[in-house]
Design an enzyme around this catalytic site. Structure first.
Site, mmCIF file in Angstrom:
data_model
loop_
_atom_site.group_PDB
_atom_site.id
_atom_site.type_symbol
_atom_site.label_atom_id
_atom_site.label_comp_id
_atom_site.label_asym_id
_atom_site.label_seq_id
_atom_site.Cartn_x
_atom_site.Cartn_y
_atom_site.Cartn_z
ATOM 1 N N TRP B 148 0.826 -1.211 0.000
ATOM 2 C CA TRP B 148 0.000 0.000 0.000
ATOM 3 C C TRP B 148 0.865 1.269 0.000
ATOM 4 O O TRP B 148 0.482 2.287 -0.568
ATOM 5 C CB TRP B 148 -0.980 -0.012 1.177
ATOM 6 C CG TRP B 148 -0.330 0.122 2.545
ATOM 7 C CD1 TRP B 148 0.160 -0.869 3.332
ATOM 8 C CD2 TRP B 148 -0.083 1.334 3.252
ATOM 9 N NE1 TRP B 148 0.699 -0.372 4.488
ATOM 10 C CE2 TRP B 148 0.550 0.987 4.467
ATOM 11 C CE3 TRP B 148 -0.330 2.681 2.995
ATOM 12 C CZ2 TRP B 148 0.941 1.943 5.406
ATOM 13 C CZ3 TRP B 148 0.054 3.637 3.943
ATOM 14 C CH2 TRP B 148 0.682 3.259 5.132
ATOM 15 N N TYR B 247 7.028 -1.099 8.295
ATOM 16 C CA TYR B 247 8.486 -0.971 8.258
ATOM 17 C C TYR B 247 8.962 -0.409 6.922
ATOM 18 O O TYR B 247 9.654 -1.058 6.148
ATOM 19 C CB TYR B 247 9.139 -2.316 8.601
ATOM 20 C CG TYR B 247 8.920 -2.683 10.057
ATOM 21 C CD1 TYR B 247 9.856 -2.300 11.032
ATOM 22 C CD2 TYR B 247 7.765 -3.324 10.470
ATOM 23 C CE1 TYR B 247 9.642 -2.592 12.363
ATOM 24 C CE2 TYR B 247 7.545 -3.616 11.801
ATOM 25 C CZ TYR B 247 8.493 -3.250 12.744
ATOM 26 O OH TYR B 247 8.274 -3.521 14.075
ATOM 27 N N HIS B 250 8.991 6.444 7.705
ATOM 28 C CA HIS B 250 8.013 7.515 7.565
ATOM 29 C C HIS B 250 8.067 8.399 8.808
ATOM 30 O O HIS B 250 8.519 7.968 9.864
ATOM 31 C CB HIS B 250 6.600 6.950 7.352
ATOM 32 C CG HIS B 250 6.131 6.046 8.453
ATOM 33 N ND1 HIS B 250 6.584 4.736 8.595
ATOM 34 C CD2 HIS B 250 5.261 6.241 9.467
ATOM 35 C CE1 HIS B 250 5.989 4.180 9.648
ATOM 36 N NE2 HIS B 250 5.193 5.081 10.195
#
Lengths: 312, 312
Positions: B148, B247, B250
């Site tokens: 995603w 992971y 960000h």
């Protein structure tokens, strides 16, 4: 003797000092200073006999034992919504089962009133230089008195509440429950360790000379909590605040389940991190930029503005 | 029609559908599933006419108008502590002023009961060695897919939500609103920066080679937020999570007023601290013991137990 607000006895007992039952009679409402929807706490400016008072009224978490008592016909329900298997009710339990907690500050100073008023917040990045130039003079001039801490250290007050003491003048401390903890609900366990030394204002003062003190608090604090309350170290958060709410070194111990507003990453410093950082570099906390959130009306924020260390 | 739990009328009205006043009569207590001390909500397993029910009882925040009504002689106070100007009281207001909220799920399924049941948490102290031995294999084998994230970076999804992009493959990133933010309430502002590089799992991987990336995110992220939403840097918290929920490196940007459960001191690491610590010591985050909270049913917790890195 301090003024006792409205010591009106409810039952016509004699003058014995059993549990005195008081009320809010005689308190004049001035203003809701802040209404914290998350902690469900109202901060109220009031007056009693012409002097200012700050009243903190806080809804308390449920006591698991009392929950069972609430599930009877004595608890009234007023339906507000119904949809499929879900419905909601306004709920009125028996008065005696539905206590709240009040903290009264009386007489209250202007600083107390400002402290509990709704405010804008800013993030401040305090360098080691900023600390010497701005924060340290502020602490020495403006901070609230530590007399209540010395009362505890001298056993003049709250001696019966002491959970553990190490009397060593260098690395010793007194461990006692935080005022916010009812001492019953173990998931809300919250204690503070107050060091006997009076020369350490905060995290900023710490270097390798304080490692024995810090390790002593970590080790003996956690083991006293294990022994007294049965809560193991892997369920207890130990941390220091920067800025602290009072400038006498102290360490917080809180249960991992206690969702504590004082555990934000720009205020709480884990004691294990503090020890490891100082072991890595003795002057870590004297040189590090420390980030904290500050209220717009805080004298410390104003001092930072005046010195040109931050921009509005 | 669904079963109406205990539709006992308190007043002998006729059968009209005015406000029905009910109670908890007929409910059998089974168990407190969870007692959330922060939201002051109890989750209770109960039974009514032999079928399962889940009852959520929640203390409500103060209504500022009702606060004034509580400051009378009708509110009983029982002193619990007194020290200097501070005192605390158990407080019992008039029943009608002190309502709570109940949500009833009836009949309730096993899933409802599981959903509202308590999980245990533990504090884990992860050394650099533990990371290599336990956490890294876990991340490589068990962690959720990052597909995603790649969809966003490739502009295959959410391209219309991008607030800012720096396309540089080394120090670039995409800034977009977090799903939890409605993009209307500026006090709840919450964005994430996803880096274009796909080789950085988390904070643990960072060293001085990543300083240009980190400084770029801090500078351009804050200036994009200022430009797009008018919120200045001193009102925005920027931080990384450890453990992160996914992971791929960000950074979180959140308004200082957002009371975010993800900003706890044993999960959030301020971006400015991360930069300063790496500047001080390139391997800081590879060697530092990192402390985090983990759920007892989490695979990572089980992996730590299996490797003997922590004790139950």
């Amino acid at each position: 003797m301090a003024v006792e607000p409205n010591a009106k006895k409810r039952k016509s007992d004699d003058n014995k000092h059993s549990t005195e039952i008081l009320s809010f009679a005689g308190f004049d409402f001035c203003k809701v200073l802040k209404n914290d929807l998350r902690s469900k706490t109202a901060f109220i400016h009031s007056q009693f006999e012409g002097k200012d008072a700050v009243i903190l009224m806080e809804k308390t978490a449920f006591d698991a034992n009392i929950v069972q008592e609430m599930l009877t016909e004595k608890t009234e329900l007023v339906e507000t919504l119904k949809n499929d298997v879900y419905s909601t009710y306004k709920t009125f339990p028996d008065k005696t089962l539905n206590g709240m907690k009040t903290t009264l500050i009386y007489p209250a100073t202007k600083q107390h009133i400002a402290k509990y008023s709704e405010q804008e917040f800013h993030i401040v990045q305090e360098s080691g230089e900023d600390y010497k130039k701005v924060t340290l003079p502020y602490v020495k001039n403006k901070a609230l008195s530590n007399q209540w801490v010395y009362n505890i250290l001298n056993k003049e007050t709250e001696a019966d509440r002491i959970v553990f003491e190490d009397t060593c003048p260098d690395s010793g401390f007194i461990l006692l429950p935080d005022m916010k903890w009812d001492r019953k609900d173990m998931d809300a366990l919250y204690l503070q360790a107050l060091v006997h030394r009076r020369d350490i204002l905060s995290l900023r003062d710490l270097d390798q000379s304080h490692l024995p003190l810090l390790k002593n608090i970590l080790e003996k604090g956690l083991s006293a909590i294990k022994e007294k309350y049965g809560i193991p170290a892997n369920k207890v958060r130990s941390y220091l605040h920067y800025q602290p709410s009072y400038y006498h070194l102290h360490v917080h111990f809180a249960h991992i389940k206690l969702d504590n507003p004082g555990f934000e990453a720009d205020r709480a410093h884990l004691l294990t991190d503090v020890i490891e950082n100082i072991e890595m570099k003795s002057l870590y906390y004297k040189e590090k930029t420390l980030v904290f959130k500050v209220r717009e009306d805080d004298h410390l924020y104003k001092a930072f503005l005046e010195h040109g260390c931050i921009q509005k």
